[in-house]
Motif scaffolding. Structure first.
Motif, PDB file in Angstrom:
ATOM      1  N   THR A  80      -7.999   9.756  -0.754  1.00 35.40           N
ATOM      2  CA  THR A  80      -7.760  11.186  -0.979  1.00 35.40           C
ATOM      3  C   THR A  80      -6.759  11.398  -2.108  1.00 35.40           C
ATOM      4  OG1 THR A  80      -8.190  11.661   1.355  1.00 35.40           O
ATOM      5  CG2 THR A  80      -6.996  13.327   0.094  1.00 35.40           C
ATOM      6  N   LEU A  81      -5.699  10.613  -2.116  1.00 36.53           N
ATOM      7  CA  LEU A  81      -4.702  10.706  -3.192  1.00 36.53           C
ATOM      8  C   LEU A  81      -5.318  10.356  -4.535  1.00 36.53           C
ATOM      9  CD1 LEU A  81      -1.561   9.127  -1.457  1.00 36.53           C
ATOM     10  CD2 LEU A  81      -1.925  11.525  -2.072  1.00 36.53           C
ATOM     11  N   PHE A  82      -6.242   9.390  -4.516  1.00 33.89           N
ATOM     12  CA  PHE A  82      -6.966   9.056  -5.742  1.00 33.89           C
ATOM     13  C   PHE A  82      -7.727  10.270  -6.259  1.00 33.89           C
ATOM     14  CE2 PHE A  82     -11.312   8.279  -7.187  1.00 33.89           C
ATOM     15  CZ  PHE A  82     -11.086   7.606  -8.383  1.00 33.89           C
ATOM     16  N   GLY A  83      -8.435  10.962  -5.357  1.00 35.73           N
ATOM     17  CA  GLY A  83      -9.213  12.124  -5.772  1.00 35.73           C
ATOM     18  C   GLY A  83      -8.336  13.246  -6.301  1.00 35.73           C
ATOM     19  N   VAL A  84      -7.249  13.547  -5.592  1.00 41.96           N
ATOM     20  CA  VAL A  84      -6.359  14.636  -6.001  1.00 41.96           C
ATOM     21  C   VAL A  84      -5.722  14.326  -7.363  1.00 41.96           C
ATOM     22  CG1 VAL A  84      -4.203  15.816  -5.431  1.00 41.96           C
ATOM     23  CG2 VAL A  84      -5.893  15.373  -3.637  1.00 41.96           C
TER      24      VAL A  84
ATOM     25  N   ASN B 245      -5.851   1.010 -14.694  1.00 39.47           N
ATOM     26  CA  ASN B 245      -4.999   0.663 -13.565  1.00 39.47           C
ATOM     27  C   ASN B 245      -5.808   0.540 -12.279  1.00 39.47           C
ATOM     28  OD1 ASN B 245      -3.120   2.115 -11.186  1.00 39.47           O
ATOM     29  ND2 ASN B 245      -2.141   0.472 -12.323  1.00 39.47           N
ATOM     30  N   TYR B 246      -6.728   1.473 -12.057  1.00 39.86           N
ATOM     31  CA  TYR B 246      -7.571   1.413 -10.864  1.00 39.86           C
ATOM     32  C   TYR B 246      -8.497   0.206 -10.887  1.00 39.86           C
ATOM     33  CZ  TYR B 246      -6.337   5.816  -8.658  1.00 39.86           C
ATOM     34  OH  TYR B 246      -5.664   6.813  -8.000  1.00 39.86           O
ATOM     35  N   VAL B 247      -9.021  -0.106 -12.059  1.00 43.98           N
ATOM     36  CA  VAL B 247      -9.909  -1.272 -12.169  1.00 43.98           C
ATOM     37  C   VAL B 247      -9.151  -2.551 -11.826  1.00 43.98           C
ATOM     38  CG1 VAL B 247     -11.237  -2.689 -13.773  1.00 43.98           C
ATOM     39  CG2 VAL B 247     -11.476  -0.209 -13.830  1.00 43.98           C
ATOM     40  N   SER B 248      -7.930  -2.695 -12.352  1.00 44.17           N
ATOM     41  CA  SER B 248      -7.153  -3.919 -12.126  1.00 44.17           C
ATOM     42  C   SER B 248      -6.658  -4.020 -10.685  1.00 44.17           C
ATOM     43  CB  SER B 248      -5.964  -3.979 -13.091  1.00 44.17           C
ATOM     44  OG  SER B 248      -5.091  -2.887 -12.881  1.00 44.17           O
ATOM     45  N   ILE B 249      -6.453  -2.877 -10.001  1.00 51.05           N
ATOM     46  CA  ILE B 249      -5.955  -2.908  -8.617  1.00 51.05           C
ATOM     47  C   ILE B 249      -7.094  -3.113  -7.619  1.00 51.05           C
ATOM     48  CG2 ILE B 249      -4.943  -1.503  -6.764  1.00 51.05           C
ATOM     49  CD1 ILE B 249      -3.064  -0.284  -8.775  1.00 51.05           C
TER      50      ILE B 249
ATOM     51  N   GLY C 107       0.802  -1.221   0.000  1.00 53.09           N
ATOM     52  CA  GLY C 107       0.000   0.000   0.000  1.00 53.09           C
ATOM     53  C   GLY C 107       0.829   1.263   0.000  1.00 53.09           C
ATOM     54  N   ILE C 108       2.011   1.233   0.625  1.00 58.27           N
ATOM     55  CA  ILE C 108       2.866   2.423   0.680  1.00 58.27           C
ATOM     56  C   ILE C 108       3.308   2.825  -0.718  1.00 58.27           C
ATOM     57  CG2 ILE C 108       5.073   3.323   1.505  1.00 58.27           C
ATOM     58  CD1 ILE C 108       4.780   1.531   3.950  1.00 58.27           C
ATOM     59  N   PHE C 109       3.655   1.845  -1.540  1.00 59.32           N
ATOM     60  CA  PHE C 109       4.119   2.140  -2.892  1.00 59.32           C
ATOM     61  C   PHE C 109       2.973   2.607  -3.785  1.00 59.32           C
ATOM     62  CE2 PHE C 109       7.519  -0.740  -1.429  1.00 59.32           C
ATOM     63  CZ  PHE C 109       8.609   0.075  -1.687  1.00 59.32           C
ATOM     64  N   ILE C 110       1.774   2.126  -3.531  1.00 58.26           N
ATOM     65  CA  ILE C 110       0.611   2.609  -4.290  1.00 58.26           C
ATOM     66  C   ILE C 110       0.378   4.089  -4.002  1.00 58.26           C
ATOM     67  CG2 ILE C 110      -1.892   2.397  -4.556  1.00 58.26           C
ATOM     68  CD1 ILE C 110      -1.622  -0.580  -4.064  1.00 58.26           C
ATOM     69  N   LYS C 111       0.502   4.471  -2.732  1.00 62.44           N
ATOM     70  CA  LYS C 111       0.345   5.882  -2.369  1.00 62.44           C
ATOM     71  C   LYS C 111       1.469   6.719  -2.967  1.00 62.44           C
ATOM     72  CE  LYS C 111      -1.747   4.514   1.996  1.00 62.44           C
ATOM     73  NZ  LYS C 111      -1.525   4.362   3.454  1.00 62.44           N
ATOM     74  N   ALA C 112       2.677   6.192  -2.913  1.00 57.11           N
ATOM     75  CA  ALA C 112       3.815   6.927  -3.474  1.00 57.11           C
ATOM     76  C   ALA C 112       3.650   7.134  -4.974  1.00 57.11           C
ATOM     77  CB  ALA C 112       5.110   6.162  -3.187  1.00 57.11           C
ATOM     78  N   SER C 113       3.155   6.109  -5.665  1.00 47.83           N
ATOM     79  CA  SER C 113       2.949   6.234  -7.105  1.00 47.83           C
ATOM     80  C   SER C 113       1.898   7.296  -7.413  1.00 47.83           C
ATOM     81  CB  SER C 113       2.538   4.888  -7.711  1.00 47.83           C
ATOM     82  OG  SER C 113       1.243   4.504  -7.277  1.00 47.83           O
TER      83      SER C 113
ATOM     84  N   ILE D  44     -17.626   5.328  -4.496  1.00 46.86           N
ATOM     85  CA  ILE D  44     -17.531   3.858  -4.575  1.00 46.86           C
ATOM     86  C   ILE D  44     -16.214   3.372  -3.994  1.00 46.86           C
ATOM     87  CG2 ILE D  44     -17.447   1.899  -6.160  1.00 46.86           C
ATOM     88  CD1 ILE D  44     -19.259   3.491  -8.050  1.00 46.86           C
ATOM     89  N   LEU D  45     -15.109   4.052  -4.377  1.00 52.63           N
ATOM     90  CA  LEU D  45     -13.784   3.654  -3.898  1.00 52.63           C
ATOM     91  C   LEU D  45     -13.663   3.838  -2.386  1.00 52.63           C
ATOM     92  CD1 LEU D  45     -11.093   2.607  -5.055  1.00 52.63           C
ATOM     93  CD2 LEU D  45     -10.296   4.964  -5.085  1.00 52.63           C
ATOM     94  N   LYS D  46     -14.315   4.875  -1.866  1.00 62.22           N
ATOM     95  CA  LYS D  46     -14.277   5.137  -0.426  1.00 62.22           C
ATOM     96  C   LYS D  46     -14.927   3.999   0.354  1.00 62.22           C
ATOM     97  CE  LYS D  46     -15.080   8.927   2.818  1.00 62.22           C
ATOM     98  NZ  LYS D  46     -15.668  10.281   2.987  1.00 62.22           N
ATOM     99  N   ALA D  47     -15.953   3.378  -0.258  1.00 62.69           N
ATOM    100  CA  ALA D  47     -16.616   2.254   0.396  1.00 62.69           C
ATOM    101  C   ALA D  47     -15.802   0.972   0.302  1.00 62.69           C
ATOM    102  CB  ALA D  47     -17.996   2.036  -0.230  1.00 62.69           C
ATOM    103  N   VAL D  48     -14.932   0.893  -0.718  1.00 66.14           N
ATOM    104  CA  VAL D  48     -14.152  -0.327  -0.940  1.00 66.14           C
ATOM    105  C   VAL D  48     -12.813  -0.284  -0.214  1.00 66.14           C
ATOM    106  CG1 VAL D  48     -13.011  -1.743  -2.709  1.00 66.14           C
ATOM    107  CG2 VAL D  48     -15.252  -0.735  -3.171  1.00 66.14           C
ATOM    108  N   VAL D  49     -12.148   0.867  -0.241  1.00 65.86           N
ATOM    109  CA  VAL D  49     -10.813   1.014   0.337  1.00 65.86           C
ATOM    110  C   VAL D  49     -10.921   1.661   1.711  1.00 65.86           C
ATOM    111  CG1 VAL D  49      -8.512   1.996  -0.002  1.00 65.86           C
ATOM    112  CG2 VAL D  49      -9.849   1.253  -1.978  1.00 65.86           C
ATOM    113  N   PRO D  50     -10.455   1.011   2.761  1.00 70.84           N
ATOM    114  CA  PRO D  50     -10.577   1.566   4.117  1.00 70.84           C
ATOM    115  C   PRO D  50      -9.584   2.699   4.386  1.00 70.84           C
ATOM    116  CG  PRO D  50      -9.448  -0.548   4.179  1.00 70.84           C
ATOM    117  CD  PRO D  50      -9.910  -0.357   2.768  1.00 70.84           C
ATOM    118  N   ASP D  51      -8.491   2.758   3.643  1.00 68.11           N
ATOM    119  CA  ASP D  51      -7.449   3.765   3.868  1.00 68.11           C
ATOM    120  C   ASP D  51      -7.893   5.109   3.284  1.00 68.11           C
ATOM    121  OD1 ASP D  51      -5.148   5.315   4.040  1.00 68.11           O
ATOM    122  OD2 ASP D  51      -3.832   3.606   3.722  1.00 68.11           O
ATOM    123  N   SER D  52      -8.181   6.080   4.169  1.00 73.51           N
ATOM    124  CA  SER D  52      -8.680   7.383   3.710  1.00 73.51           C
ATOM    125  C   SER D  52      -7.620   8.169   2.939  1.00 73.51           C
ATOM    126  CB  SER D  52      -9.156   8.205   4.908  1.00 73.51           C
ATOM    127  OG  SER D  52      -8.105   8.408   5.834  1.00 73.51           O
TER     128      SER D  52
END
Length: 249
Positions: free
Chosen positions: A149-153, A194-198, A82-88, A137-145
């Motif tokens: 947030t990084l997805f939205g930005v 990429n988001y769909v596959s992850i 998860g750390i590398f996903i956020k970094a990417s 939808i992603l907020k309901a699936v992914v517990p890490d806020s």
């Protein structure tokens, strides 16, 4: 002789893209972990090396984009962490901001026709609505806020990039504006896949399509820089000839 050398460079450059795409397809189909992780990180270095063999200069915004995108590619290779996903997401956001900064300096919304401007605003609002829906939808699936947030930005920056690229194309229908619009489209579609596959369903076909579209986007962006350099050289030559004409006058 000059035309033949340009033609040969274009052929080599395109063949390099085909080779990278082929390696990517082989890696995703075989699902070899090492090959799968390393293929995407090859796109930018290989294409940039070929670019610098023929063209010696690259502006700072483009250099920044390629550096941040490469770091995002390397970080995303470790997609199981998860750390590398956020970094990417951070690196990709910074790379998109480099392109936004590059095109916004040449974009004047108030000079666009009112009908085209209204159409652009409508398209922007529709994309923003879909982003908001997908964010929920992603907020309901992914517990890490933080990850959400990084997805939205990151995707807001993509929508803005798409808005500017489309406006640039409508205001100035040139080869470079078409190339930039295609680059923005490739970045948008590759990010969605990429988001769909992850987060939803992993499929080697989706991964393959995401990487192929991304490679095409990088290839088109380098072609865009070449076109921009040509336009700048022509403009400088015209100004020099104009100054010399005034001197003789």
């Amino acid at each position: 002789m000059k035309n033949s050398s340009v033609l040969s460079f274009n052929k080599v450059f395109f063949c390099a893209l085909l080779l990278l795409v082929s390696i990517n397809i082989l890696g995703t189909y075989s699902e070899d972990i090492l090959l799968l992780q390393s293929t995407k990180a090859l796109f930018i270095p290989v294409l940039l090396i070929l670019f610098f063999i023929k063209h010696k200069a690259l502006s700072i915004p483009f250099i920044s984009f390629f550096i941040f995108s490469f770091l995002g590619d390397v970080s995303l290779a470790f997609f199981d962490n998860g750390i590398f996903i956020k970094a990417s997401s951070v690196f990709y956001f910074l790379s998109y901001m480099c392109l936004i900064g590059l095109v916004i300096s040449k974009f004047n919304f108030f000079r666009i026709d009112k009908v085209i401007g209204a159409y652009l605003i409508l398209v922007f609002l529709i994309n923003a609505y879909f982003l908001y829906t997908f964010y929920g939808i992603l907020k309901a699936v992914v517990p890490d806020s933080l990850e959400v947030t990084l997805f939205g930005v990151k995707n807001i920056s993509l929508i803005l990039l798409m808005f500017l690229a489309f406006g640039k194309y409508l205001a100035n229908d040139t080869k470079s504006s078409i190339l930039f619009l295609m680059v923005a489209l490739c970045l948008v579609f590759s990010t969605i896949l990429n988001y769909v596959s992850i987060y939803y369903v992993y499929s080697w076909i989706l991964v393959m399509l995401e990487r192929v579209i991304y490679a095409i986007g990088i290839y088109l962006l380098i072609n865009y820089t070449i076109e921009e350099n040509k336009s700048l050289i022509k403009q400088n030559n015209f100004q020099d000839s104009y100054k010399s004409d005034n001197i003789f006058a």
